[in-house]
Design a protein around this motif. Structure first.
Motif, PDB file in Angstrom:
ATOM      1  N   GLN A   1      -9.843  13.997 -17.924  1.00  0.00           N
ATOM      2  CA  GLN A   1      -8.940  14.664 -17.003  1.00  0.00           C
ATOM      3  C   GLN A   1      -9.704  15.172 -15.769  1.00  0.00           C
ATOM      4  O   GLN A   1     -10.909  15.425 -15.817  1.00  0.00           O
ATOM      5  N   ILE A   2      -8.995  15.321 -14.692  1.00  0.00           N
ATOM      6  CA  ILE A   2      -9.566  15.884 -13.467  1.00  0.00           C
ATOM      7  C   ILE A   2     -10.050  17.310 -13.738  1.00  0.00           C
ATOM      8  O   ILE A   2      -9.394  18.084 -14.437  1.00  0.00           O
ATOM      9  N   THR A   3     -11.220  17.660 -13.185  1.00  0.00           N
ATOM     10  CA  THR A   3     -11.740  19.022 -13.294  1.00  0.00           C
ATOM     11  C   THR A   3     -12.134  19.510 -11.896  1.00  0.00           C
ATOM     12  O   THR A   3     -12.180  18.731 -10.950  1.00  0.00           O
ATOM     13  N   SER A   4     -12.416  20.798 -11.795  1.00  0.00           N
ATOM     14  CA  SER A   4     -12.815  21.394 -10.518  1.00  0.00           C
ATOM     15  C   SER A   4     -14.024  22.294 -10.712  1.00  0.00           C
ATOM     16  O   SER A   4     -14.277  22.788 -11.810  1.00  0.00           O
ATOM     17  N   ARG A   5     -14.784  22.495  -9.627  1.00  0.00           N
ATOM     18  CA  ARG A   5     -15.916  23.417  -9.637  1.00  0.00           C
ATOM     19  C   ARG A   5     -15.878  24.280  -8.377  1.00  0.00           C
ATOM     20  O   ARG A   5     -15.437  23.820  -7.322  1.00  0.00           O
ATOM     21  N   VAL A   6     -16.354  25.512  -8.500  1.00  0.00           N
ATOM     22  CA  VAL A   6     -16.499  26.418  -7.358  1.00  0.00           C
ATOM     23  C   VAL A   6     -17.974  26.560  -7.051  1.00  0.00           C
ATOM     24  O   VAL A   6     -18.804  26.727  -7.961  1.00  0.00           O
ATOM     25  N   ILE A   7     -18.326  26.505  -5.781  1.00  0.00           N
ATOM     26  CA  ILE A   7     -19.716  26.574  -5.335  1.00  0.00           C
ATOM     27  C   ILE A   7     -19.879  27.793  -4.431  1.00  0.00           C
ATOM     28  O   ILE A   7     -19.094  27.989  -3.490  1.00  0.00           O
ATOM     29  N   ALA A   8     -20.880  28.612  -4.718  1.00  0.00           N
ATOM     30  CA  ALA A   8     -21.201  29.776  -3.889  1.00  0.00           C
ATOM     31  C   ALA A   8     -22.533  29.538  -3.214  1.00  0.00           C
ATOM     32  O   ALA A   8     -23.500  29.137  -3.859  1.00  0.00           O
ATOM     33  N   VAL A   9     -22.588  29.780  -1.907  1.00  0.00           N
ATOM     34  CA  VAL A   9     -23.828  29.584  -1.149  1.00  0.00           C
ATOM     35  C   VAL A   9     -24.183  30.879  -0.426  1.00  0.00           C
ATOM     36  O   VAL A   9     -23.307  31.627   0.024  1.00  0.00           O
ATOM     37  N   ASP A  10     -25.477  31.129  -0.343  1.00  0.00           N
ATOM     38  CA  ASP A  10     -25.962  32.304   0.370  1.00  0.00           C
ATOM     39  C   ASP A  10     -25.702  32.167   1.863  1.00  0.00           C
ATOM     40  O   ASP A  10     -25.817  31.091   2.444  1.00  0.00           O
ATOM     41  N   HIS A  11     -25.337  33.280   2.479  1.00  0.00           N
ATOM     42  CA  HIS A  11     -25.201  33.329   3.929  1.00  0.00           C
ATOM     43  C   HIS A  11     -26.295  34.237   4.476  1.00  0.00           C
ATOM     44  O   HIS A  11     -26.470  35.350   3.985  1.00  0.00           O
ATOM     45  N   PRO A  12     -27.127  33.773   5.415  1.00  0.00           N
ATOM     46  CA  PRO A  12     -26.926  32.556   6.206  1.00  0.00           C
ATOM     47  C   PRO A  12     -27.826  31.383   5.831  1.00  0.00           C
ATOM     48  O   PRO A  12     -27.830  30.383   6.536  1.00  0.00           O
ATOM     49  N   THR A  13     -28.605  31.459   4.746  1.00  0.00           N
ATOM     50  CA  THR A  13     -29.579  30.390   4.468  1.00  0.00           C
ATOM     51  C   THR A  13     -28.923  29.093   4.028  1.00  0.00           C
ATOM     52  O   THR A  13     -29.488  28.025   4.207  1.00  0.00           O
ATOM     53  N   GLY A  14     -27.729  29.181   3.416  1.00  0.00           N
ATOM     54  CA  GLY A  14     -27.093  27.979   2.877  1.00  0.00           C
ATOM     55  C   GLY A  14     -27.584  27.602   1.504  1.00  0.00           C
ATOM     56  O   GLY A  14     -27.129  26.607   0.924  1.00  0.00           O
ATOM     57  N   ASN A  15     -28.512  28.378   0.934  1.00  0.00           N
ATOM     58  CA  ASN A  15     -28.987  28.102  -0.419  1.00  0.00           C
ATOM     59  C   ASN A  15     -27.861  28.273  -1.431  1.00  0.00           C
ATOM     60  O   ASN A  15     -27.070  29.211  -1.338  1.00  0.00           O
ATOM     61  N   VAL A  16     -27.799  27.390  -2.412  1.00  0.00           N
ATOM     62  CA  VAL A  16     -26.755  27.466  -3.434  1.00  0.00           C
ATOM     63  C   VAL A  16     -27.077  28.594  -4.406  1.00  0.00           C
ATOM     64  O   VAL A  16     -28.148  28.625  -5.015  1.00  0.00           O
ATOM     65  N   LEU A  17     -26.148  29.528  -4.540  1.00  0.00           N
ATOM     66  CA  LEU A  17     -26.307  30.619  -5.502  1.00  0.00           C
ATOM     67  C   LEU A  17     -25.897  30.163  -6.891  1.00  0.00           C
ATOM     68  O   LEU A  17     -26.577  30.447  -7.873  1.00  0.00           O
ATOM     69  N   PHE A  18     -24.765  29.475  -6.989  1.00  0.00           N
ATOM     70  CA  PHE A  18     -24.369  28.885  -8.268  1.00  0.00           C
ATOM     71  C   PHE A  18     -23.290  27.828  -8.029  1.00  0.00           C
ATOM     72  O   PHE A  18     -22.605  27.833  -7.006  1.00  0.00           O
ATOM     73  N   THR A  19     -23.192  26.936  -8.983  1.00  0.00           N
ATOM     74  CA  THR A  19     -22.077  26.012  -9.102  1.00  0.00           C
ATOM     75  C   THR A  19     -21.448  26.275 -10.455  1.00  0.00           C
ATOM     76  O   THR A  19     -22.128  26.200 -11.478  1.00  0.00           O
ATOM     77  N   SER A  20     -20.182  26.624 -10.478  1.00  0.00           N
ATOM     78  CA  SER A  20     -19.537  26.967 -11.743  1.00  0.00           C
ATOM     79  C   SER A  20     -19.469  25.760 -12.664  1.00  0.00           C
ATOM     80  O   SER A  20     -19.553  24.609 -12.218  1.00  0.00           O
ATOM     81  N   SER A  21     -19.330  26.017 -13.946  1.00  0.00           N
ATOM     82  CA  SER A  21     -19.028  24.937 -14.880  1.00  0.00           C
ATOM     83  C   SER A  21     -17.656  24.366 -14.536  1.00  0.00           C
ATOM     84  O   SER A  21     -16.787  25.081 -14.018  1.00  0.00           O
ATOM     85  N   PRO A  22     -17.427  23.083 -14.795  1.00  0.00           N
ATOM     86  CA  PRO A  22     -16.108  22.505 -14.493  1.00  0.00           C
ATOM     87  C   PRO A  22     -15.015  23.153 -15.340  1.00  0.00           C
ATOM     88  O   PRO A  22     -15.222  23.457 -16.519  1.00  0.00           O
ATOM     89  N   PHE A  23     -13.872  23.382 -14.733  1.00  0.00           N
ATOM     90  CA  PHE A  23     -12.712  23.846 -15.488  1.00  0.00           C
ATOM     91  C   PHE A  23     -11.570  22.864 -15.255  1.00  0.00           C
ATOM     92  O   PHE A  23     -11.492  22.219 -14.202  1.00  0.00           O
ATOM     93  N   PRO A  24     -10.672  22.723 -16.232  1.00  0.00           N
ATOM     94  CA  PRO A  24      -9.643  21.680 -16.151  1.00  0.00           C
ATOM     95  C   PRO A  24      -8.713  21.873 -14.961  1.00  0.00           C
ATOM     96  O   PRO A  24      -8.378  22.997 -14.581  1.00  0.00           O
ATOM     97  N   GLY A  25      -8.303  20.750 -14.375  1.00  0.00           N
ATOM     98  CA  GLY A  25      -7.282  20.773 -13.353  1.00  0.00           C
ATOM     99  C   GLY A  25      -7.812  20.651 -11.943  1.00  0.00           C
ATOM    100  O   GLY A  25      -9.001  20.737 -11.674  1.00  0.00           O
ATOM    101  N   ARG A  26      -6.877  20.452 -11.038  1.00  0.00           N
ATOM    102  CA  ARG A  26      -7.168  20.310  -9.609  1.00  0.00           C
ATOM    103  C   ARG A  26      -6.964  21.659  -8.923  1.00  0.00           C
ATOM    104  O   ARG A  26      -5.875  22.243  -8.975  1.00  0.00           O
ATOM    105  N   LEU A  27      -8.011  22.171  -8.301  1.00  0.00           N
ATOM    106  CA  LEU A  27      -7.911  23.468  -7.641  1.00  0.00           C
ATOM    107  C   LEU A  27      -7.011  23.369  -6.414  1.00  0.00           C
ATOM    108  O   LEU A  27      -7.068  22.391  -5.669  1.00  0.00           O
TER     109      LEU A  27
END
Length: 578
Positions: free
Chosen positions: A109-135
């Motif tokens: 099934q389709i899943t979605s992830r949320v990505i958080a990035v630091d401002h202003p460096t653009g470094n990735v703080l985290f990528t969530s685990s996939p959760f079911p469905g289309r965000l």
């Protein structure tokens, strides 16, 4: 000083982003955004393939890029999300979302992830685990920066879910509730949420005296073309302590005669809200219970031969909340007052308007873009008079505007002088639309005689000391590319004994962390988790930048002694000069 508006805009820059163009898959598509950060430091651009670019707003040069890898072999990544920000003295980050699509013919099934990035460096703080469905749409962030709220749809986009993620726990799902969880007849997909931070109160029965953030959304059945649905909402209880989710639940507000794929828009005080939806209509709740009857409904021009077609975007709103603006389903642009929903003026457009319009900070101009050919227009908000209109040949130095459509969200600098937008080929443009005039000098300099007779006797100078007004920064990033840090693999067993504070006691050092390496084996449920926050925190200071209490006391003592010695030395020098 009065803001000045030129007869036509000036192009600051217009550039193709790396990996985009007519022969590539990625561009600024429907649901994507070109968003300038609230502090005007960077422009964030989401692309249809999931790539995030940050740009220098003065030059358009790429500062950082984050590309999202597919979740598994054979999968693809899509993005119909914009960007939302949290900017505070202790946390500065942005979030967006991607959708993971399994191979054709797969049972996955389709899943979605949320990505958080630091401002202003653009470094990735985290990528969530996939959760079911289309965000749906873009995730929103609570005013304290601790939680991310989102809506998503499962079972072939027929069942909506409202979900809360913890920022301090790397995007962990803390609560989720399905549309049909308590009533089978309420089964419906969800549109994206709109949010108002710290309203005067929640405009429903349970919101009296509650100034916590409020999120609202509508059902989106048949992609906003269905004539009946529900409006729904969420507000943390007054007693919410940040840990216990037992009393958390969504609000079933009202059965309504519309559905919507657009987020609702609030006035700043949270007392009024506006939905766009089915049959090219706008509805407003004005200082009355959001679960009660609407205050007004405005039917604007419908699409010929398709009366069900919904409005394509949310409204744009003046800062004083007196007028709203939107493109109709029938290729017109409309201004309405918010007290009664009366149409103030309506102008024909050459094509539909897919992006929400922008209003200048002084509420004098409204800007919008006709999708086909990317025609940018400016109107006087009161009179509805056209101030200027330019197509892509003006800002792209090309007479070929065919298929150069503008579908994604545009944005405006905080002072209202610049607008930023992108097209489906991945070209991003910055325009100057206003400026502050330089005042003319009102008097010529005078040559008045001195008021005192100069003395040949030097006046002794008493040495003074000046404390620096700001310590030099020591946390500047050494690289704009994300670095690697390891996410903890074990869950701590200790239960927290006190409510987490909203503000950390030291300036955090932001360490990006890699995406999870395993897929979740179960879907999130509505049951609150009893697990305490992770022992590692995406905003926690690193060991190298933190002193222990004994080190701090020792250092304080040394500084005190040095300060006394410096004071004695300065006094002796002063006496000597006398």
């Amino acid at each position: 000083l009065l803001r000045k508006y030129p007869d036509e805009p000036s192009v600051l820059w217009s550039k193709n982003l790396p990996g985009t163009g007519s022969g590539n898959q990625e561009g600024v598509g429907r649901g994507n955004a070109v968003e300038v950060s609230p502090d005007d430091q960077l422009v964030y651009v989401t692309l249809s393939g999931g790539t995030l670019h940050t740009l220098d707003p003065s030059t358009g040069d790429v500062v950082a890029t984050h590309s999202v890898e597919p979740w598994a072999d054979g999968w693809s990544v899509e993005c119909r999300s914009g960007v939302n920000f949290h900017i505070s003295p202790t946390r500065k980050f942005a979030v967006y979302a991607v959708v993971d699509v399994p191979p054709v013919g797969s049972s996955e099934q389709i899943t979605s992830r949320v990505i958080a990035v630091d401002h202003p460096t653009g470094n990735v703080l985290f990528t969530s685990s996939p959760f079911p469905g289309r965000l749906a749409g873009t995730p929103v962030i609570t005013s304290d920066g601790l939680f991310i709220l989102l809506t998503r749809n499962t079972e072939d986009d027929t069942v909506g879910h409202f979900t809360i993620l913890s920022v301090l726990e790397f995007g962990k799902v803390k609560y989720t509730e399905a549309s049909n969880q308590f009533r089978a007849t309420d089964r419906a997909p969800y549109g994206p949420p709109g949010i108002v931070h710290n309203p005067e109160r929640g405009m429903f029965d349970s919101g009296t005296g509650n100034t916590n953030d409020v999120a609202l959304w509508a059902d989106s059945t048949d992609f906003g073309r269905a004539d009946d649905g529900l409006t729904r909402g969420f507000q943390f209880p007054i007693t919410f302590n940040g840990i216990d989710f037992n009393d958390v639940e969504t609000l079933r507000l009202r059965i309504v005669g519309f559905t919507s794929t657009n987020k609702p828009i609030f006035t700043e005080d949270g007392l009024n809200v506006f939905f766009t939806g089915t049959r090219s209509a706008i509805r407003g709740w004005i200082k009355q219970d959001f679960g009660g009857p609407i205050t007004w409904k405005a039917d604007v021009t419908r699409k010929k031969n398709d009366g069900l077609q919904p409005i394509f975007s949310s409204v744009g709103i003046e800062s004083d909340g007196k007028r709203v603006f939107v493109g109709s389903a029938g290729s017109t642009f409309v201004a309405l007052n918010t007290t009664g929903g009366d149409i103030l003026w309506e102008e024909l457009t050459g094509s539909v308007v897919l992006a929400a319009p922008l209003v200048s900070p002084d509420d004098k101009r409204v800007y919008f873009i006709e999708t086909n050919g990317g025609i940018v227009k400016s109107y006087d908000v009161k009179r509805g008079s056209l101030k200027w209109s330019v197509d892509c040949s003006f800002y792209r130095e090309s007479s070929n505007c065919f298929n150069a459509n503008v579908e994604g969200t545009m944005s405006m600098s905080s002072n209202g002088h610049k607008i930023f937008f992108g097209n489906s080929f991945g070209a991003v443009t910055a325009m100057r639309v206003s400026f502050e005039p330089t005042p003319d000098p009102t008097e010529l300099p005078t040559t008045a005689p001195p008021t005192a007779t100069p003395s040949h006797v030097p006046t002794p100078l008493n040495p003074t000391t000046h404390a620096p007004t700001r310590a030099p920064s020591t946390d500047a990033p050494t690289s704009l590319m994300p670095t690697t840090s390891i996410q903890p693999t074990a869950t701590p067993t200790a239960v927290p004994t006190s409510r987490p504070t909203k503000q950390p006691t030291v300036e955090p050092t932001l360490n990006p962390i890699p995406p999870p390496t395993e897929r979740p084996t179960v879907s999130p449920t509505s049951q609150p988790t009893e697990e305490p926050p992770s022992a590692e925190d995406p905003f926690a200071p690193s060991d190298s930048s933190t002193l222990s209490s004994s080190q701090t006391k020792s250092l304080d003592g040394k500084i005190w002694v040095v300060s006394i010695a410096a004071g004695i030395a300065i006094a002796l020098l002063t006496l000597g000069s006398l």
